[in-house]
Scaffold this motif. Sequence first.
Motif, PDB file in Angstrom:
ATOM      1  N   HIS A   1      54.997  45.268  36.125  1.00 29.98           N
ATOM      2  CA  HIS A   1      55.555  44.960  37.437  1.00 29.98           C
ATOM      3  C   HIS A   1      55.725  43.452  37.615  1.00 29.98           C
ATOM      4  CE1 HIS A   1      55.249  49.078  38.703  1.00 29.98           C
ATOM      5  NE2 HIS A   1      53.965  49.111  38.388  1.00 29.98           N
ATOM      6  N   PRO A   2      56.738  43.028  38.362  1.00 30.62           N
ATOM      7  CA  PRO A   2      56.989  41.600  38.549  1.00 30.62           C
ATOM      8  C   PRO A   2      55.789  40.838  39.088  1.00 30.62           C
ATOM      9  CG  PRO A   2      58.853  42.886  39.332  1.00 30.62           C
ATOM     10  CD  PRO A   2      57.769  43.864  38.993  1.00 30.62           C
ATOM     11  N   GLU A   3      55.048  41.463  40.044  1.00 35.30           N
ATOM     12  CA  GLU A   3      53.913  40.747  40.612  1.00 35.30           C
ATOM     13  C   GLU A   3      52.816  40.487  39.596  1.00 35.30           C
ATOM     14  OE1 GLU A   3      53.412  45.165  41.814  1.00 35.30           O
ATOM     15  OE2 GLU A   3      55.018  43.691  41.570  1.00 35.30           O
ATOM     16  N   ASP A   4      52.818  41.267  38.495  1.00 27.69           N
ATOM     17  CA  ASP A   4      51.812  41.072  37.453  1.00 27.69           C
ATOM     18  C   ASP A   4      52.173  39.946  36.501  1.00 27.69           C
ATOM     19  OD1 ASP A   4      50.108  43.080  38.326  1.00 27.69           O
ATOM     20  OD2 ASP A   4      51.237  44.628  37.274  1.00 27.69           O
ATOM     21  N   THR A   5      53.376  39.395  36.613  1.00 28.45           N
ATOM     22  CA  THR A   5      53.809  38.344  35.690  1.00 28.45           C
ATOM     23  C   THR A   5      53.962  36.989  36.385  1.00 28.45           C
ATOM     24  OG1 THR A   5      56.143  38.897  36.056  1.00 28.45           O
ATOM     25  CG2 THR A   5      55.012  40.012  34.243  1.00 28.45           C
ATOM     26  N   GLN A   6      53.577  36.910  37.657  1.00 22.40           N
ATOM     27  CA  GLN A   6      53.646  35.645  38.382  1.00 22.40           C
ATOM     28  C   GLN A   6      52.366  34.863  38.111  1.00 22.40           C
ATOM     29  OE1 GLN A   6      54.345  36.838  42.433  1.00 22.40           O
ATOM     30  NE2 GLN A   6      56.404  37.597  42.022  1.00 22.40           N
ATOM     31  N   LEU A   7      52.303  34.266  36.940  1.00 21.68           N
ATOM     32  CA  LEU A   7      51.095  33.600  36.485  1.00 21.68           C
ATOM     33  C   LEU A   7      51.264  32.091  36.470  1.00 21.68           C
ATOM     34  CD1 LEU A   7      50.309  35.864  33.373  1.00 21.68           C
ATOM     35  CD2 LEU A   7      49.597  36.204  35.737  1.00 21.68           C
ATOM     36  N   GLU A   8      50.133  31.409  36.617  1.00 22.58           N
ATOM     37  CA  GLU A   8      50.100  29.971  36.438  1.00 22.58           C
ATOM     38  C   GLU A   8      50.028  29.671  34.937  1.00 22.58           C
ATOM     39  OE1 GLU A   8      50.422  27.852  38.906  1.00 22.58           O
ATOM     40  OE2 GLU A   8      50.437  29.446  40.442  1.00 22.58           O
ATOM     41  N   GLU A   9      50.287  28.457  34.573  1.00 23.28           N
ATOM     42  CA  GLU A   9      50.226  28.056  33.170  1.00 23.28           C
ATOM     43  C   GLU A   9      48.829  28.339  32.594  1.00 23.28           C
ATOM     44  OE1 GLU A   9      51.680  26.634  29.562  1.00 23.28           O
ATOM     45  OE2 GLU A   9      52.721  27.184  31.414  1.00 23.28           O
ATOM     46  N   ASN A  10      48.794  29.008  31.442  1.00 24.24           N
ATOM     47  CA  ASN A  10      47.570  29.397  30.725  1.00 24.24           C
ATOM     48  C   ASN A  10      46.748  30.474  31.438  1.00 24.24           C
ATOM     49  OD1 ASN A  10      47.876  27.723  28.439  1.00 24.24           O
ATOM     50  ND2 ASN A  10      47.150  25.960  29.625  1.00 24.24           N
ATOM     51  N   GLU A  11      47.276  30.994  32.562  1.00 28.17           N
ATOM     52  CA  GLU A  11      46.578  32.088  33.233  1.00 28.17           C
ATOM     53  C   GLU A  11      46.796  33.378  32.447  1.00 28.17           C
ATOM     54  OE1 GLU A  11      46.393  34.393  37.583  1.00 28.17           O
ATOM     55  OE2 GLU A  11      47.783  32.730  37.263  1.00 28.17           O
ATOM     56  N   GLU A  12      45.790  34.246  32.479  1.00 27.66           N
ATOM     57  CA  GLU A  12      45.858  35.499  31.730  1.00 27.66           C
ATOM     58  C   GLU A  12      45.625  36.669  32.662  1.00 27.66           C
ATOM     59  OE1 GLU A  12      44.011  35.963  27.631  1.00 27.66           O
ATOM     60  OE2 GLU A  12      42.681  37.255  28.809  1.00 27.66           O
ATOM     61  N   ARG A  13      46.345  37.747  32.437  1.00 29.60           N
ATOM     62  CA  ARG A  13      46.155  38.951  33.235  1.00 29.60           C
ATOM     63  C   ARG A  13      46.198  40.159  32.316  1.00 29.60           C
ATOM     64  NH1 ARG A  13      49.323  38.877  38.678  1.00 29.60           N
ATOM     65  NH2 ARG A  13      48.011  37.017  38.729  1.00 29.60           N
ATOM     66  N   THR A  14      45.360  41.137  32.624  1.00 29.77           N
ATOM     67  CA  THR A  14      45.330  42.357  31.824  1.00 29.77           C
ATOM     68  C   THR A  14      45.680  43.550  32.686  1.00 29.77           C
ATOM     69  OG1 THR A  14      42.975  42.748  32.241  1.00 29.77           O
ATOM     70  CG2 THR A  14      43.556  41.422  30.312  1.00 29.77           C
ATOM     71  N   MET A  15      46.311  44.544  32.078  1.00 31.13           N
ATOM     72  CA  MET A  15      46.664  45.773  32.791  1.00 31.13           C
ATOM     73  C   MET A  15      46.751  46.905  31.778  1.00 31.13           C
ATOM     74  SD  MET A  15      50.336  44.166  33.433  1.00 31.13           S
ATOM     75  CE  MET A  15      49.459  42.590  33.309  1.00 31.13           C
ATOM     76  N   ILE A  16      46.550  48.113  32.263  1.00 29.96           N
ATOM     77  CA  ILE A  16      46.608  49.276  31.386  1.00 29.96           C
ATOM     78  C   ILE A  16      48.056  49.594  31.064  1.00 29.96           C
ATOM     79  CG2 ILE A  16      46.077  51.736  31.183  1.00 29.96           C
ATOM     80  CD1 ILE A  16      43.742  51.307  33.052  1.00 29.96           C
ATOM     81  N   ASP A  17      48.323  49.826  29.791  1.00 32.12           N
ATOM     82  CA  ASP A  17      49.659  50.223  29.371  1.00 32.12           C
ATOM     83  C   ASP A  17      50.044  51.521  30.096  1.00 32.12           C
ATOM     84  OD1 ASP A  17      51.707  51.662  27.675  1.00 32.12           O
ATOM     85  OD2 ASP A  17      51.535  49.788  26.554  1.00 32.12           O
TER      86      ASP A  17
END
Length: 289
Positions: free
Chosen positions: A9-25
């Motif tokens: 989802h788009p909201e899951d890719t609005q990251l800061e530089e070097n920020e990491e996010r995980t989500m279930i496939d």
Amino acid sequence: MSPALADVHPEDTQLEENEERTMIDPTSKDDPKFKELVKVLLNWINDVLVEERIIVKQLEEDLYDGQVLQKLLEKLAGCKLNVAEVTQSEIGQKQKLQTVLETVHDLLRPRGWALRWSVDSIHGKNLVAILHLLVSLAMHFRAPIRLPEHVTVQVVVVRKREGLLHSSHISEELTTTTEMMMGRFERDAFDTLFDHAPDKLSVVKKFADGVYLVLLMGLLEDYFVPLHNFYLTPESFDQKVHNVSFAFELMLDGGLKKPKARPEDVVNLDLKSTLRVLYNLFTKYKNVE
């Protein structure tokens, strides 16, 4: 953006530089065993909190702020946490989560359970972290539920580097076997027995439907158990669990301690759990003529 991010989802890719996010496939969320795990945990939470008139419908949306987790832990542990009842601010929610998780950690650390969650991951609605937490609580408090075994999900890890999103996949194991998970909490003489004589213990399977346990309690305590209290020829898993649960109630009435095993463990042919139950009966009634 790599092809692996197509379903993110788009909201899951609005990251800061070097920020990491995980989500279930997304494909893992469609796995029947994963769905069953979520369903079982949801039903368990709602059963525990039924008197609180709390209904949880979605784990990540209903547990992230710490309110439900607080009530769940208080109910399970029989304690009262010193936290604000309702808090709307992010800081207040994280403070509540911190208190709740510290209490959980105090319970689980001595047992050697790996703590695979944090305040940030729970508050960030990380479903994998929330599931790890709930599975650990269910095991620690011996929840009367049957968790599906060997549940593994594919997790997408998204990181932003130099303005670009990079993704990778990792496998995350949510459950192993009930025996292995419970083994993290206890290892006693029965483990040694199983190490050396596992082929001589199949006889305890005869107790798996609970019928012999119920009848045995009647014989040991010298009373007749009315047939309408249990299923003499159980056909379903639930009927067998009912029988074993009823036998446990008779044991408590007879002055025995609450069995360490869960009724579901006995029905699932968990030999070690069944032996513990039988050994408790033996130690109490061995001198009865």
